[in-house]
Design a protein around this motif. Structure first.
Motif, short mmCIF file in Angstrom:
data_model
loop_
_atom_site.label_atom_id
_atom_site.label_comp_id
_atom_site.label_asym_id
_atom_site.label_seq_id
_atom_site.Cartn_x
_atom_site.Cartn_y
_atom_site.Cartn_z
N SER A 192 0.82 -1.21 0.00
CA SER A 192 0.00 0.00 0.00
C SER A 192 0.85 1.26 0.00
CB SER A 192 -0.89 -0.01 1.25
OG SER A 192 -1.61 1.19 1.40
N PRO A 193 0.32 2.36 -0.54
CA PRO A 193 0.99 3.66 -0.38
C PRO A 193 0.80 4.18 1.04
CG PRO A 193 -1.11 3.96 -1.51
CD PRO A 193 -0.91 2.47 -1.34
N ASP A 194 1.71 5.05 1.48
CA ASP A 194 1.62 5.66 2.80
C ASP A 194 2.04 7.12 2.68
OD1 ASP A 194 1.69 6.43 5.42
OD2 ASP A 194 2.93 4.78 6.12
N SER A 195 1.09 8.02 2.84
CA SER A 195 1.36 9.45 2.65
C SER A 195 2.15 10.05 3.81
CB SER A 195 0.04 10.21 2.50
OG SER A 195 -0.77 10.05 3.66
N LEU A 196 2.21 9.34 4.95
CA LEU A 196 2.91 9.88 6.12
C LEU A 196 4.32 9.35 6.25
CD1 LEU A 196 0.00 9.59 8.74
CD2 LEU A 196 0.64 11.57 7.35
N PHE A 197 4.69 8.45 5.37
CA PHE A 197 5.96 7.74 5.52
C PHE A 197 7.05 8.45 4.75
CE2 PHE A 197 8.65 3.88 4.75
CZ PHE A 197 8.98 3.68 6.07
N GLY A 198 8.24 8.59 5.35
CA GLY A 198 9.32 9.33 4.73
C GLY A 198 10.26 8.47 3.91
N ALA A 199 10.64 7.29 4.41
CA ALA A 199 11.55 6.42 3.68
C ALA A 199 10.87 5.87 2.44
CB ALA A 199 12.03 5.29 4.59
N ALA A 200 11.67 5.38 1.50
CA ALA A 200 11.11 4.89 0.24
C ALA A 200 10.13 3.75 0.47
CB ALA A 200 12.24 4.44 -0.67
N GLY A 201 10.52 2.76 1.28
CA GLY A 201 9.66 1.62 1.55
C GLY A 201 9.97 1.04 2.91
N TYR A 202 9.04 0.25 3.41
CA TYR A 202 9.25 -0.37 4.72
C TYR A 202 8.41 -1.63 4.82
CZ TYR A 202 10.06 -0.75 9.75
OH TYR A 202 10.46 -1.18 10.98
N ALA A 203 8.97 -2.68 5.42
CA ALA A 203 8.25 -3.93 5.61
C ALA A 203 7.99 -4.14 7.10
CB ALA A 203 9.07 -5.10 5.04
N ASP A 204 6.73 -4.32 7.46
CA ASP A 204 6.33 -4.62 8.83
C ASP A 204 5.97 -6.09 8.93
OD1 ASP A 204 6.47 -2.04 10.00
OD2 ASP A 204 4.58 -1.50 9.05
N LYS A 205 6.16 -6.66 10.12
CA LYS A 205 5.82 -8.08 10.31
C LYS A 205 5.23 -8.29 11.69
CE LYS A 205 8.59 -11.27 8.79
NZ LYS A 205 9.74 -12.21 8.60
#
Length: 410
Positions: A192-205
């Motif tokens: 999903s896109p994230d408008s509040l996120f600064g880094a290019a991408g991130y994986a949560d688990k």
């Protein structure tokens, strides 16, 4: 003269003590961390036993592994001239040995091309993948905005195909989009896109554990991958146009994290920390995983397919039988794995096999799910002489049922 003689003896003794340990070589020089590979350190003066001595390796923090953790590494052997350890996760750098409080370093750099994450290093223990969707693995949803954008949808499909065909991971895409939020407790694996996120991408688990019979088993439950909307994304493959960030490459990196891969400082690897700027712009035209990344993920997939823990409804990860089928439409077919009246011989064989009776159809797959082309006569023989030696999965279609067989080519 007597005083001078004593002083020289003292200096000689000090030098001899300081230079007692010498590293002459390390083997191999290229290695994967966290996968159980053995690092051999050759030299002299290591001591007959490890005692309080230890080996330490460079970490992502820029520091060497903490002494307390270094002493917990799995040391396979320790002699005056050779040390063997199970390779932990590490960054490329010089190998350090601490002998009686003094550090000695290798002259050669140990290059760590991939890292597989773990819960404990001795023994190596992982957060396993498992069959969460009753189709053998994990179903990932595209956010509705991504689903409705043909370029993004195509990019996600292509990256999933690369992972499925290169590593055998049973990840499939949902056949419908999702408008879910980026929260892990909804048990929706979301891209999903994230408008509040600064880094290019991130994986949560989100991981969970199950205790049964004195054994605690850890497994991955839910995963999310988010992309910043603040970047100008390029969704194609190959070279990235100036000023843009490559969506496919970042997705490869984050899916690597979802499969337990950690960062490395080796230039050219997908798991290098930078994915949208120099130096990664020098190699992110590549649209496939590297050999070392495929090896690490394949090893982890195999562990997740073969664990024997059986409680809390946890089932091993299933195999992929058509790696190009990113939506898993063929995974819903009920596979009849019990023996049939149709036998395959010789098995093991050298490439030419026969069936004891004619089948309706035959399909052959590698263990990573690639369907291979083969020669057949009347569905009673097949020839895979041109394929590499190893294990293959055979699907035999017989009277509306599908049976699975394993054959070995050698």
């Amino acid at each position: 003269m007597k005083h001078l003689y004593i002083t020289l003896i003292s200096i000689f003794f000090l030098l001899n003590t300081t230079l007692a340990g010498v590293i002459t070589s390390i083997n191999p020089k290229n290695i994967i961390g966290g996968m159980g590979q053995i690092l051999t350190i050759n030299g002299t003066g290591f001591g007959a036993d490890r005692l309080a001595n230890y080996v330490s390796l460079m970490q992502e923090s820029g520091n060497y592994l903490d002494p307390a953790i270094s002493k917990l590494l799995k040391y396979k052997s320790w002699t005056h001239t050779m040390i063997e350890i199970e390779m932990p996760s590490a960054y490329s750098g010089l190998v350090k040995i601490n002998l009686a409080g003094a550090d000695i370093f290798s002259s050669d750099t140990l290059k760590v091309k991939a890292n597989l994450g773990y819960r404990s290093v001795n023994p190596l223990d992982y957060i396993f993948l498992n069959n969460t969707n009753n189709k053998g693995g994990y179903t990932w949803h595209m956010h509705t905005s991504y689903w409705n954008n043909p370029a993004i949808k195509s990019a996600i499909e292509d990256v999933f195909k690369e992972f499925r065909c290169s590593t055998g991971i049973n990840y499939i895409l949902a056949t419908v989009p999702s408008g879910a939020q980026l929260v892990l407790n909804d048990y929706i694996n979301l891209i999903s896109p994230d408008s509040l996120f600064g880094a290019a991408g991130y994986a949560d688990k989100l991981w969970s554990s199950c205790v049964f019979g004195g054994t605690t088993f850890y497994n991955s439950s839910t995963m999310d991958i988010r992309f910043s909307t603040k970047l100008d994304w390029y969704f194609g493959n190959g070279t990235v146009p100036a000023g843009k960030s490559k969506f496919r490459y970042v997705l490869m990196h984050e899916l690597g994290h979802s499969l337990g891969l950690g960062h490395v400082n080796e230039l050219g690897q997908t798991m290098f920390p930078s994915v949208t700027q120099l130096p990664s712009d020098n190699w992110n035209s590549r649209d496939n995983l590297t050999i070392e990344e495929k090896t690490a993920i394949g090893y982890f997939v195999n562990l997740s397919q073969t664990f024997t823990f059986n409680s809390c409804g946890i089932k091993p990860l299933g195999q992929v039988f058509n790696c190009n089928d990113v939506y898993g439409l063929s995974a819903g077919i009920v596979m009849q794995e019990q023996p049939t009246s149709i036998n395959i011989f010789p098995n093991p064989g050298t490439g030419i096999y026969s069936l004891s009776e004619m089948a309706d159809d035959i399909k052959i797959y590698t263990t990573t799910g690639r369907e291979i082309i083969f020669e057949s006569e009347n569905k009673t023989t097949f020839n895979i002489s041109n394929e590499s030696n190893g294990l293959y999965i055979i699907k035999i279609y017989d009277h509306d049922k599908i049976y699975l067989h394993k054959i070995i080519k050698r």
